[in-house]
Design an enzyme around this catalytic site. Structure first.
Site, PDB file in Angstrom:
ATOM      1  N   GLY A   1       0.769  -1.074  -0.013  1.00  0.00           N
ATOM      2  CA  GLY A   1       0.091   0.114   0.154  1.00  0.00           C
ATOM      3  C   GLY A   1       0.906   1.430  -0.104  1.00  0.00           C
ATOM      4  O   GLY A   1       2.156   1.232   0.319  1.00  0.00           O
TER       5      GLY A   1
ATOM      6  N   GLN B   1       3.003   9.774   1.032  1.00  0.00           N
ATOM      7  CA  GLN B   1       4.219   9.383   1.228  1.00  0.00           C
ATOM      8  C   GLN B   1       5.011   9.315  -0.001  1.00  0.00           C
ATOM      9  O   GLN B   1       6.295   9.027   0.135  1.00  0.00           O
ATOM     10  CB  GLN B   1       3.958   7.682   1.427  1.00  0.00           C
ATOM     11  CG  GLN B   1       3.252   7.241   2.533  1.00  0.00           C
ATOM     12  CD  GLN B   1       3.196   6.007   2.800  1.00  0.00           C
ATOM     13  OE1 GLN B   1       2.173   5.143   2.210  1.00  0.00           O
ATOM     14  NE2 GLN B   1       4.060   5.159   3.373  1.00  0.00           N
TER      15      GLN B   1
ATOM     16  N   CYS C   1       5.794  -0.077   7.178  1.00  0.00           N
ATOM     17  CA  CYS C   1       5.278   1.136   6.514  1.00  0.00           C
ATOM     18  C   CYS C   1       6.501   1.573   5.580  1.00  0.00           C
ATOM     19  O   CYS C   1       7.798   1.425   6.053  1.00  0.00           O
ATOM     20  CB  CYS C   1       5.062   2.156   7.522  1.00  0.00           C
ATOM     21  SG  CYS C   1       4.460   3.516   6.483  1.00  0.00           S
ATOM     22  N   LEU C   2       6.238   1.651   4.439  1.00  0.00           N
ATOM     23  CA  LEU C   2       7.158   2.131   3.501  1.00  0.00           C
ATOM     24  C   LEU C   2       8.018   3.571   3.862  1.00  0.00           C
ATOM     25  O   LEU C   2       9.234   3.766   3.642  1.00  0.00           O
ATOM     26  CB  LEU C   2       7.028   2.516   2.137  1.00  0.00           C
ATOM     27  CG  LEU C   2       6.380   1.183   1.563  1.00  0.00           C
ATOM     28  CD1 LEU C   2       5.675   1.415   0.231  1.00  0.00           C
ATOM     29  CD2 LEU C   2       7.469  -0.002   1.160  1.00  0.00           C
TER      30      LEU C   2
ATOM     31  N   HIS D   1      -4.708   1.265   7.451  1.00  0.00           N
ATOM     32  CA  HIS D   1      -3.241   1.959   7.468  1.00  0.00           C
ATOM     33  C   HIS D   1      -3.108   3.067   6.687  1.00  0.00           C
ATOM     34  O   HIS D   1      -2.643   4.047   7.056  1.00  0.00           O
ATOM     35  CB  HIS D   1      -2.325   0.776   7.342  1.00  0.00           C
ATOM     36  CG  HIS D   1      -0.817   1.177   7.217  1.00  0.00           C
ATOM     37  ND1 HIS D   1      -0.134   0.771   8.138  1.00  0.00           N
ATOM     38  CD2 HIS D   1      -0.217   1.958   6.503  1.00  0.00           C
ATOM     39  CE1 HIS D   1       1.366   1.183   7.839  1.00  0.00           C
ATOM     40  NE2 HIS D   1       1.125   2.055   6.837  1.00  0.00           N
ATOM     41  N   GLU D   2      -3.296   2.863   5.375  1.00  0.00           N
ATOM     42  CA  GLU D   2      -3.176   3.886   4.301  1.00  0.00           C
ATOM     43  C   GLU D   2      -4.162   5.149   4.525  1.00  0.00           C
ATOM     44  O   GLU D   2      -3.814   6.198   4.429  1.00  0.00           O
ATOM     45  CB  GLU D   2      -3.424   3.475   2.918  1.00  0.00           C
ATOM     46  CG  GLU D   2      -2.350   2.400   2.586  1.00  0.00           C
ATOM     47  CD  GLU D   2      -0.951   2.648   2.688  1.00  0.00           C
ATOM     48  OE1 GLU D   2      -0.689   3.739   2.623  1.00  0.00           O
ATOM     49  OE2 GLU D   2      -0.371   1.511   3.231  1.00  0.00           O
TER      50      GLU D   2
ATOM     51  N   HIS E   1      -2.832   7.477   6.880  1.00  0.00           N
ATOM     52  CA  HIS E   1      -1.657   8.284   6.362  1.00  0.00           C
ATOM     53  C   HIS E   1      -2.452   9.712   5.747  1.00  0.00           C
ATOM     54  O   HIS E   1      -1.925  10.829   6.098  1.00  0.00           O
ATOM     55  CB  HIS E   1      -1.045   7.634   5.027  1.00  0.00           C
ATOM     56  CG  HIS E   1       0.285   6.874   5.722  1.00  0.00           C
ATOM     57  ND1 HIS E   1       1.197   7.327   6.114  1.00  0.00           N
ATOM     58  CD2 HIS E   1       0.393   5.566   5.379  1.00  0.00           C
ATOM     59  CE1 HIS E   1       2.098   6.430   6.432  1.00  0.00           C
ATOM     60  NE2 HIS E   1       1.551   5.274   5.854  1.00  0.00           N
TER      61      HIS E   1
END
Length: 176
Positions: free
Chosen positions: A46, A51, A94-95, A136-137, A140
């Site tokens: 994701g 991000q 997480c990226l 999660h996304e 963000h």
């Protein structure tokens, strides 16, 4: 389709609340393609637009984990309609917080209303991994990180680690 650089903790942009996408057009569709390519390149499941430094309410997800049969979702202006009372614990990463993983408890199921890459309003009900990724996304997009769901002591430790890493990186770049 260029791969975009990822924003890494402690960059304050990760705490910004993203703005709605006004119109789904070719620019937004290209952004979706770039986001997918960036996500796949980073081996993520994701990615939120914030991000990559773009504060728009937009995210991409692909939980298929299949190299040959991808199943990408482009989700624009998501709105959570409901969350289940039943909870699920999933190990998250997480990226934007590379190489840090921890178990997070979230609702097991949810329903999200969103616009797809064509601008069509749609809804999705999800559970397990997809539900976790969506939450999660969407976090963000609201300026929240998955580490906000852990204890303050652990969160502060992670933030200190990434601040130190960023300081060391900046010092090295100054030398070069």
């Amino acid at each position: 389709m260029p791969i975009k650089p990822l924003i890494i903790l402690p960059d304050p942009i990760l705490r910004e609340v993203s703005k709605p996408v006004e119109h789904v057009d070719s620019t937004i569709q290209k952004l979706a393609d770039d986001m997918l390519e960036t996500m796949y390149d980073a081996q993520g499941v994701g990615l939120a637009a914030i991000q990559i430094g773009i504060p728009l309410r937009m995210l991409v997800i692909d939980v298929s984990r299949n190299e040959t049969q991808k199943n990408p979702l482009v989700i624009i202006n998501p709105e959570i309609l409901w969350l289940s009372d039943e909870r699920n614990i999933c190990k998250e990463g997480c990226l934007s917080i590379p190489e840090y993983y921890t178990e997070i408890e979230r609702p097991k199921r949810l329903c999200v209303r969103y616009q797809d890459r064509e601008g069509k309003q749609t809804e999705i009900e999800a559970d397990h991994l997809l539900a976790t990724c969506l939450q999660h996304e969407i976090d963000h997009l609201n300026g929240r990180l998955f580490i906000d769901h852990i204890s303050k002591i652990k969160r502060d430790m992670v933030i200190r680690k990434f601040k130190k890493r960023a300081k060391e990186k900046n010092a090295q770049e100054a030398i070069l």
